[in-house]
Design a protein around this motif. Structure first.
Motif, PDB file in Angstrom:
ATOM      1  N   GLU A  26     -15.652 -85.217-107.132  1.00 37.77           N
ATOM      2  CA  GLU A  26     -15.772 -84.069-106.455  1.00 37.77           C
ATOM      3  C   GLU A  26     -15.193 -83.312-106.406  1.00 37.77           C
ATOM      4  O   GLU A  26     -15.369 -81.871-106.671  1.00 37.77           O
ATOM      5  N   LEU A  27     -13.842 -83.675-106.175  1.00 31.83           N
ATOM      6  CA  LEU A  27     -12.276 -82.820-106.139  1.00 31.83           C
ATOM      7  C   LEU A  27     -11.883 -82.199-107.471  1.00 31.83           C
ATOM      8  O   LEU A  27     -10.946 -81.869-107.161  1.00 31.83           O
ATOM      9  N   ARG A  28     -12.138 -82.916-108.870  1.00 34.16           N
ATOM     10  CA  ARG A  28     -11.602 -82.870-109.333  1.00 34.16           C
ATOM     11  C   ARG A  28      -9.820 -82.883-109.465  1.00 34.16           C
ATOM     12  O   ARG A  28      -9.998 -82.359-110.377  1.00 34.16           O
ATOM     13  N   LEU A  29      -9.244 -83.697-108.962  1.00 35.41           N
ATOM     14  CA  LEU A  29      -7.984 -84.069-108.813  1.00 35.41           C
ATOM     15  C   LEU A  29      -8.192 -85.754-109.852  1.00 35.41           C
ATOM     16  O   LEU A  29      -8.602 -86.543-109.722  1.00 35.41           O
ATOM     17  N   ALA A  30      -6.432 -85.401-109.246  1.00 35.34           N
ATOM     18  CA  ALA A  30      -6.473 -87.221-110.074  1.00 35.34           C
ATOM     19  C   ALA A  30      -6.477 -88.304-108.664  1.00 35.34           C
ATOM     20  O   ALA A  30      -6.205 -87.691-107.773  1.00 35.34           O
ATOM     21  N   GLN A  31      -6.888 -89.099-109.217  1.00 31.72           N
ATOM     22  CA  GLN A  31      -6.620 -90.350-108.090  1.00 31.72           C
ATOM     23  C   GLN A  31      -6.100 -90.479-107.679  1.00 31.72           C
ATOM     24  O   GLN A  31      -5.414 -90.928-106.759  1.00 31.72           O
ATOM     25  N   SER A  32      -4.230 -90.655-108.024  1.00 32.57           N
ATOM     26  CA  SER A  32      -3.028 -90.735-107.297  1.00 32.57           C
ATOM     27  C   SER A  32      -3.025 -89.545-106.314  1.00 32.57           C
ATOM     28  O   SER A  32      -2.577 -90.001-105.475  1.00 32.57           O
ATOM     29  N   THR A  33      -2.903 -88.272-106.996  1.00 33.89           N
ATOM     30  CA  THR A  33      -3.197 -87.107-106.098  1.00 33.89           C
ATOM     31  C   THR A  33      -4.743 -87.893-104.296  1.00 33.89           C
ATOM     32  O   THR A  33      -3.911 -87.318-103.166  1.00 33.89           O
ATOM     33  N   VAL A  34      -5.619 -88.183-104.606  1.00 31.54           N
ATOM     34  CA  VAL A  34      -6.408 -87.867-103.738  1.00 31.54           C
ATOM     35  C   VAL A  34      -5.697 -89.667-102.597  1.00 31.54           C
ATOM     36  O   VAL A  34      -5.762 -88.924-101.886  1.00 31.54           O
TER      37      VAL A  34
END
Length: 126
Positions: A55-63
C-alpha cells in the motif's frame, strides 16, 4: 530532578522522565511521514507488514524499521497468527490526537507548512 522557573520538572541524567519528555517522544515518533502514514492506515484496521509494503510502496525493511519504532513506543502491537503478524493501534486516543492535529492544521492554513524549521518548503499544506 530540578525545577524550572515555571515550577515544572526538568529531566536530569539520573532523574525520572517528565511529562514533557514523554510528549516530546510521542510527537517525535509521529514526526516521520512514513510512520504517520502507517498509523493512518492502521486506523482503518489491522495490517501485516506485507500489506503496508504494497500500500505504501516502500521496501519491506523500511516498513519493518518504522513498525519497530511504533512498537517500541507502544503505539502499535502485533497479533501473531500462524507465520504472520497483524498489527493494530494500541490506543484509540491516538486517532483523537490526529483528528485534533488536522483541525489545528485547517485553522492555521499554510502557516505550519511555511515554517522555516519544519515546513515543507513548498508553501502547500497538503
Amino acid at each position: 530532578m530540578t525545577i524550572n522557573r515555571d515550577g515544572g520538572a526538568v529531566r536530569t541524567s539520573t532523574g525520572p522522565v517528565s511529562d514533557l519528555d514523554a510528549a516530546v517522544a510521542l510527537f517525535h515518533s509521529l514526526s516521520d511521514g512514513t510512520r504517520l502514514a502507517i498509523v493512518r492506515r492502521l486506523a482503518e484496521g489491522e495490517a501485516r507488514v506485507a500489506d503496508l509494503v504494497g500500500e505504501l510502496r516502500l521496501a519491506q525493511s523500511t516498513v519493518s524499521a518504522h513498525m519497530a519504532c511504533l512498537r517500541d513506543c507502544n503505539l502499535v502491537e502485533g497479533r501473531p497468527q500462524g507465520r504472520q503478524v497483524f498489527y493494530s493501534l494500541t490506543r484509540p486516543e491516538l486517532m483523537d490526537l490526529l483528528a485534533s492535529a488536522e483541525t489545528l492544521l485547517a485553522a492555521t492554513g499554510n502557516a505550519v507548512a511555511l515554517c522555516p524549521n519544519y515546513g515543507t518548503g513548498t508553501g502547500s499544506a497538503s
